[in-house]
Design a protein around this motif. Structure first.
Motif, short mmCIF file in Angstrom:
data_model
loop_
_atom_site.label_atom_id
_atom_site.label_comp_id
_atom_site.label_asym_id
_atom_site.label_seq_id
_atom_site.Cartn_x
_atom_site.Cartn_y
_atom_site.Cartn_z
N GLY A 196 -85.63 9.41 34.67
CA GLY A 196 -85.45 9.88 36.03
C GLY A 196 -84.09 9.62 36.62
N LEU A 197 -83.38 8.61 36.13
CA LEU A 197 -82.07 8.25 36.67
C LEU A 197 -80.97 8.56 35.65
N PRO A 198 -79.74 8.86 36.11
CA PRO A 198 -78.65 9.14 35.17
C PRO A 198 -78.21 7.88 34.42
N HIS A 199 -77.75 8.04 33.19
CA HIS A 199 -77.30 6.88 32.41
C HIS A 199 -75.83 6.56 32.63
N ILE A 256 -84.26 0.47 34.48
CA ILE A 256 -82.85 0.74 34.82
C ILE A 256 -82.54 2.24 34.81
N LEU A 257 -83.36 3.03 34.08
CA LEU A 257 -83.17 4.48 34.04
C LEU A 257 -84.34 5.21 34.68
N GLY A 258 -85.13 4.50 35.46
CA GLY A 258 -86.27 5.12 36.11
C GLY A 258 -87.42 5.34 35.14
N SER A 259 -88.27 6.30 35.48
CA SER A 259 -89.44 6.57 34.64
C SER A 259 -89.04 7.25 33.34
N PHE A 260 -89.83 7.02 32.29
CA PHE A 260 -89.57 7.58 30.97
C PHE A 260 -90.60 8.65 30.62
N LYS A 261 -90.13 9.64 29.86
CA LYS A 261 -91.02 10.63 29.25
C LYS A 261 -90.54 10.86 27.82
N LEU A 262 -91.44 10.82 26.85
CA LEU A 262 -91.05 11.00 25.45
C LEU A 262 -90.46 12.38 25.25
#
Length: 400
Positions: A196-199, A256-262
Motif C-alpha cells: 500500500g505504501l511506496p518503497h 513499513i510498506l503498508g498492507s501486503f498482497k501476494l
C-alpha cells in the motif's frame, strides 16, 4: 535457429541456459570468439528476482543488453539494515545511501523472467553465436579440444568449454572437478508482494533470529521478499492461506510498506552452499553456480557470477591477442588465480553473516553489533563497506 556442423571447431562452447550462461555466451561472442551456446529454452515461469550492482550493469552495457533490461527494473538507491533479533545485544539501524558515493543508485532489481526473456532474444540474433537447443549428455576432453554430445544427438567441438550448467553440473563432473557441499538448518521463502505504501527505492533487510527478512524494490508499488526461516518455520508459512500469510508478512515487516498482497506464487528453497575445489581443468572453466553457491543474502550470487564472466573474457581476449591457446592450462590458470580471492571472500562473508544471526553466543552478538555501529557512525568505514559490497577491492582504491 542455426545448426552446428560436425566439421567446425568453435573457440568456446558455453553450457547452460541461465543468466550466467547466456551473458557469458554474449560476452564471448562480442569479443570476437566463435561461440556456441548449448541451452534449453526458458519456461518464463521464474518468479524470483535479481539485484544487479553497478559492475554487473557495466558488463551488460558492454554487450548491449542493458537498455532493454533497465525498462523493467527498479532502482536501488538506499539499503536499510535493521536488527530485529530481540536479543540482549542489538545492533543500531544502518542506512547505506548511494548518494554518499556520488551514485544515483547502487543498482537495479528485476524479475528473473524479464531478465531471461531479454537475454534469450539477444542470444537468438547475436553475431558469432550459434544456438543448440537442449542439454549435454556427455563430454569428451582431448588434448586439443573438447567434444560435447548433445542429448538430441548433435556433436559440438570447441577449444574451450565454459560450464554454466549449475550446481549439478554434468560438465564439472566429466572434468573430474570435486566440490565441497554444506547446508544450513534454514529455508528461504521467496515471493513478490504488492504493498500500500511506496518503497522509495529503499531495500530493507531485517536481521531476525532465523535469518534475514529482505524486501527489495520492484517497479511501482511492488517488492520482492526473501524470508530466511527455519525449515519448520518456512513450512508453516507455506501452509498458510494467502490472506493469513499476507498479514503475517506485513507483521514481520512492521508495516513499513503498508498492507501486503501476494503478487506471485510463494516458493521455498532449502539453504545450502557449494564450492568447487578448482575452477579449471583440461579444456574447461567453471563460472557461476557451477563453481560457487551460497544463500540468497546480500544479492551477491549473480553479481559474483558476472565477475567470473568479465575476468574470464578479459583473460581469453588477452591470450587471443598473444596467439595463445585459449583452452590451454597456462591461460586458464590465470583466470583461476584472478577469481580465487573474490569467490572465497564472498562465500565466507555470506556464511558468516547468516551464522551470526543463528547464534546466541554473546561475543558474536557483540562483534556484529560493533560492526553495525561502526558502519552507522564512521563515514569512511561505511563507504568502504558500500564499495566492497558492489565490487571487491574498490573500497580500498576509491576512497573519498
Amino acid at each position: 535457429m542455426p545448426k552446428t556442423k560436425q566439421t567446425k571447431v568453435y573457440d568456446i562452447a558455453v553450457v547452460g541456459g541461465g543468466p550466467s550462461g547466456r551473458i557469458a555466451a554474449l560476452s564471448f561472442a562480442k569479443s570476437g570468439f566463435s561461440t556456441v551456446l548449448v541451452a534449453s529454452a526458458g519456461s518464463g515461469q521464474d518468479g524470483r528476482t535479481t539485484a544487479l550492482w553497478q559492475k554487473s550493469i557495466s558488463l551488460l552495457e558492454e554487450i548491449g543488453v542493458w537498455p532493454q533490461i533497465k525498462e523493467n527494473a527498479a532502482q536501488l538507491r538506499k539499503m536499510r539494515m535493521i536488527d530485529d533479533t530481540g536479543r540482549l545485544i542489538r545492533a543500531p539501524e544502518v542506512v547505506f545511501d548511494s548518494a554518499e558515493l556520488d551514485l544515483e543508485e547502487f543498482g537495479f532489481n528485476i524479475l528473473n523472467s524479464n531478465l531471461n526473456a531479454v537475454l534469450e532474444d539477444f542470444c537468438g540474433s547475436a553475431k558469432n553465436l550459434t544456438l543448440v537447443d537442449g542439454t549435454v549428455a556427455k563430454v569428451d576432453f582431448h588434448p586439443e579440444s573438447a567434444v560435447l554430445h548433445a542429448a538430441a544427438g548433435e556433436t559440438i567441438e570447441a577449444r574451450l568449454v565454459v560450464a554454466a550448467d549449475g550446481r549439478n553440473s554434468l560438465v564439472r563432473e566429466a572434468a573430474c572437478i570435486e566440490v565441497r557441499h554444506w547446508s544450513y538448518p534454514q529455508a528461504a521463502l521467496v515471493v513478490n508482494l504488492e504493498h500500500g505504501l511506496p518503497h522509495h527505492n529503499i531495500s530493507t533487510e531485517f536481521h531476525t533470529p532465523s535469518g534475514p527478512f529482505t524486501l527489495v524494490p520492484l517497479p511501482g508499488r511492488q517488492s520482492s521478499l526473501v524470508c530466511v526461516e527455519s525449515v519448520e518455520g518456512a513450512t508453516r508459512l507455506m501452509e498458510m492461506k494467502d490472506p493469513l500469510l499476507e498479514r503475517e508478512l506485513e507483521r514481520r515487516a512492521h508495516s513499513i510498506l503498508g498492507s501486503f498482497k501476494l503478487a506471485s506464487k510463494v516458493q521455498s528453497f532449502p539453504l545450502s552452499g557449494l564450492s568447487a575445489t578448482r575452477l579449471i581443468a583440461g579444456r574447461v572453466a567453471l563460472i557461476g553456480e557451477t563453481a560457487h553457491v551460497f544463500p540468497p543474502i546480500g544479492a551477491q550470487g549473480l553479481n559474483l557470477s558476472l565477475r567470473d564472466i568479465a575476468d574470464l573474457d578479459n583473460v581469453l581476449s588477452k591470450a587471443a591477442l598473444r596467439q595463445q591457446d585459449i583452452g590451454g592450462h597456462e591461460v586458464l590458470k590465470t583466470y583461476e588465480a584472478n577469481r580465487k580471492n573474490d569467490v572465497r571472500s564472498r562465500t565466507q562473508a555470506v556464511d558468516l553473516l547468516n551464522r551470526s544471526l543463528l547464534t546466541g553466543f554473546l561475543p558474536v552478538q557483540l562483534a556484529r553489533g560493533a560492526g553495525m555501529y561502526l558502519a552507522g557512525k564512521v563515514g569512511p568505514f561505511r563507504r568502504l563497506l558500500m564499495r566492497e559490497g558492489m565490487a571487491p577491492g574498490s573500497g580500498f582504491t576509491l576512497n573519498r
